[in-house]
Design a protein around this motif. Structure first.
Motif, mmCIF file in Angstrom:
data_model
loop_
_atom_site.group_PDB
_atom_site.id
_atom_site.type_symbol
_atom_site.label_atom_id
_atom_site.label_comp_id
_atom_site.label_asym_id
_atom_site.label_seq_id
_atom_site.Cartn_x
_atom_site.Cartn_y
_atom_site.Cartn_z
ATOM 1 N N PRO A 22 0.845 -1.192 0.000
ATOM 2 C CA PRO A 22 0.000 0.000 0.000
ATOM 3 C C PRO A 22 0.882 1.245 0.000
ATOM 4 O O PRO A 22 2.067 1.178 0.336
ATOM 5 C CB PRO A 22 -0.817 -0.100 1.287
ATOM 6 C CG PRO A 22 -0.270 -1.230 2.059
ATOM 7 C CD PRO A 22 0.701 -1.969 1.217
ATOM 8 N N GLY A 58 -4.450 2.035 -1.549
ATOM 9 C CA GLY A 58 -4.205 0.725 -2.126
ATOM 10 C C GLY A 58 -4.199 -0.406 -1.125
ATOM 11 O O GLY A 58 -3.753 -1.509 -1.425
ATOM 12 N N THR A 118 -5.644 -3.440 0.711
ATOM 13 C CA THR A 118 -6.688 -4.420 0.413
ATOM 14 C C THR A 118 -6.829 -5.399 1.566
ATOM 15 O O THR A 118 -5.974 -5.469 2.457
ATOM 16 C CB THR A 118 -6.351 -5.212 -0.870
ATOM 17 O OG1 THR A 118 -5.174 -5.996 -0.624
ATOM 18 C CG2 THR A 118 -6.133 -4.293 -2.046
ATOM 19 N N HIS A 140 -3.793 -7.693 2.250
ATOM 20 C CA HIS A 140 -2.534 -7.222 2.840
ATOM 21 C C HIS A 140 -2.433 -7.679 4.290
ATOM 22 O O HIS A 140 -3.398 -7.620 5.046
ATOM 23 C CB HIS A 140 -2.444 -5.690 2.794
ATOM 24 C CG HIS A 140 -2.024 -5.178 1.465
ATOM 25 N ND1 HIS A 140 -2.896 -4.517 0.622
ATOM 26 C CD2 HIS A 140 -0.845 -5.231 0.818
ATOM 27 C CE1 HIS A 140 -2.254 -4.175 -0.474
ATOM 28 N NE2 HIS A 140 -1.008 -4.610 -0.388
#
Length: 119
Positions: A15, A29, A31, A34
């Protein structure tokens, strides 16, 4: 932090951490897939990038050659982590030494005061 820095990773898969100001952190970013160590690694990559910019400023603006023989002193916060200092050393070719105290500036202030008080 150990896992975050010791696990090989493609930086593009992490991210993106942004500091918009006001003591806030923005993560883009991120998600569900992660893991925690990846978020930590993204944050550490951001700090590493920031350090690199600061170091480049010292090297360039003041035209000071910084070589692997130069020593940088680190105190407090994340600099208490040996793996973090090793990571920065490897990336930027500088050597770090931890200071004896967490607030090394206070030692200098105390010495100035002591010098002024002596008759």
């Amino acid at each position: 932090m150990e896992q975050a820095l010791s696990t090989p990773v493609d930086p593009q898969s992490l991210p993106r951490v942004i500091f918009p100001g006001g003591g806030r952190i923005q993560i883009e970013g991120l998600t569900v897939g992660h893991e925690r160590w990846q978020v930590v690694r993204a944050l550490l990559e951001r700090y590493s990038d920031t350090f690199g910019v600061l170091l480049a400023g010292v090297r360039g603006e003041r035209n000071l050659p910084v070589t692997p023989t130069h020593q940088f002193f680190a105190a407090g916060g994340i600099s208490r982590s040996a793996i973090w200092l090793r990571t920065l050393s490897e990336r930027f070719g500088v050597q770090f030494h931890r200071t004896a105290t967490e607030q090394p500036g206070l030692v200098g202030v105390a010495r100035i005061i002591q010098h002024r008080i002596k008759p």
